[in-house]
Design a protein around this motif. Structure first.
Motif, PDB file in Angstrom:
ATOM      1  N   CYS B 112      38.993  41.082  41.562  1.00 30.63           N
ATOM      2  CA  CYS B 112      39.415  42.477  41.689  1.00 30.63           C
ATOM      3  C   CYS B 112      40.585  42.783  40.748  1.00 30.63           C
ATOM      4  O   CYS B 112      40.847  43.944  40.446  1.00 30.63           O
ATOM      5  N   GLY B 113      41.279  41.771  40.287  1.00 34.80           N
ATOM      6  CA  GLY B 113      42.309  41.981  39.257  1.00 34.80           C
ATOM      7  C   GLY B 113      43.452  42.867  39.697  1.00 34.80           C
ATOM      8  O   GLY B 113      43.837  43.785  38.981  1.00 34.80           O
ATOM      9  N   ASP B 114      44.010  42.576  40.841  1.00 34.32           N
ATOM     10  CA  ASP B 114      45.163  43.356  41.292  1.00 34.32           C
ATOM     11  C   ASP B 114      46.377  42.447  41.442  1.00 34.32           C
ATOM     12  O   ASP B 114      46.451  41.394  40.810  1.00 34.32           O
ATOM     13  N   HIS B 115      47.321  42.843  42.304  1.00 42.50           N
ATOM     14  CA  HIS B 115      48.560  42.073  42.436  1.00 42.50           C
ATOM     15  C   HIS B 115      48.389  40.871  43.349  1.00 42.50           C
ATOM     16  O   HIS B 115      49.259  40.011  43.407  1.00 42.50           O
ATOM     17  N   ARG B 116      47.277  40.780  44.051  1.00 44.73           N
ATOM     18  CA  ARG B 116      47.092  39.674  45.005  1.00 44.73           C
ATOM     19  C   ARG B 116      46.655  38.406  44.297  1.00 44.73           C
ATOM     20  O   ARG B 116      46.041  38.468  43.224  1.00 44.73           O
ATOM     21  N   PRO B 117      46.927  37.259  44.879  1.00 42.55           N
ATOM     22  CA  PRO B 117      46.666  35.980  44.212  1.00 42.55           C
ATOM     23  C   PRO B 117      45.207  35.514  44.291  1.00 42.55           C
ATOM     24  O   PRO B 117      44.784  34.693  43.481  1.00 42.55           O
TER      25      PRO B 117
END
Lengths: 133, 133
Positions: B112-117
């Motif tokens: 998803c390419g967000d701030h989550r790892p």
DNA sequence: TATTGACCTTCCCACGACTGGAAGGACTAT
DNA sequence: ATAGTCCTTCCAGTCGTGGGAAGGTCAATA
């Protein structure tokens, strides 16, 4: 675990593993006799690298990916960006190769490939100057 | 004709032309001052090589193709064989790259390419050992 | 004539990612 | 003790350039 066993388990040549240590990708312990002593974490890293290399990532990409992998606070966006850039380069390369393939397969088809000297392949190559390439 | 003009007309860097002389692909004359003196035939050869290189032929392939080009008694079969072998290698390379592309584009899509790892790309790389790669 | 500046020469080093080989130490089995 | 296999480091080579240093040559200008 010595380097031989590690090589076998990771699927990487011992030479390559030593090289990865040289450039700082891994840092195995040393036994009293000076032999490298690989632990489970080292093996894991090597398998990670081997898989990334098999997907065509550069060594520097591998370094970045490993760092992200080991950073619990990473953002998946950083990983995705690296992969997307790499994917872009792969697509570019494929396009280049397909363009070569198109031209070459036409030329090969056109060449009768017998004992006579006439050859459209050589004709194409020799015409490069006239056509300004 | 000096190397600068030759470079411009052939589209090859002067460095590359010197290298081609080094490895014996071309043999330009020398002027009294020691400068290389390229004739029309040299330029023609260089354009031939440039075109072949643009089609992905190796330097050694170029050497063979040039020799065939200059051999009036050649058999076009010899040219065709070189081209076909090269074409085979290109097709192989394309297949490899497409396999990478397939896997990578799936992984990139899944991330998803967000701030989550959390990241399926890293998941794939890390799972290499378990899956025996 | 002197001096720029552009061109040319050779030579060596760097790239990426290993791979091969030499010289020599360490370990295991007979 | 010896043979054979493993390990170590170090150096050189791969492919096709590209970068840059040190120095010679040439054409045009002050």
């Amino acid at each position: 675990m010595n380097i031989g066993e590690t090589a076998e388990k990771s699927g990487l040549p011992a030479k390559t593993i030593r090289y990865y240590e040289d450039i700082g990708l891994i840092a195995p312990l040393r036994s009293a006799n000076g032999y490298r002593d690989f632990g489970a974490a080292d093996l894991h890293k090597l398998a990670f690298i081997a898989r990334a290399r098999a997907l065509g990532f550069s060594i520097e990409d591998c370094r970045s990916l490993l760092a992200l992998y080991e950073d619990a606070g990473r953002a998946s966006a950083d990983v995705k960006r690296i992969a997307q850039e790499h994917l872009g380069r792969i697509e570019e390369k494929i396009a280049q190769l397909q363009s070569m393939q198109d031209t070459l397969s036409d030329l090969v088809q056109a060449c009768c490939g017998d004992h006579r000297p006439d050859c459209p392949i050589l004709g194409d190559l020799a015409g490069a100057l006239t056509r300004k390439i």
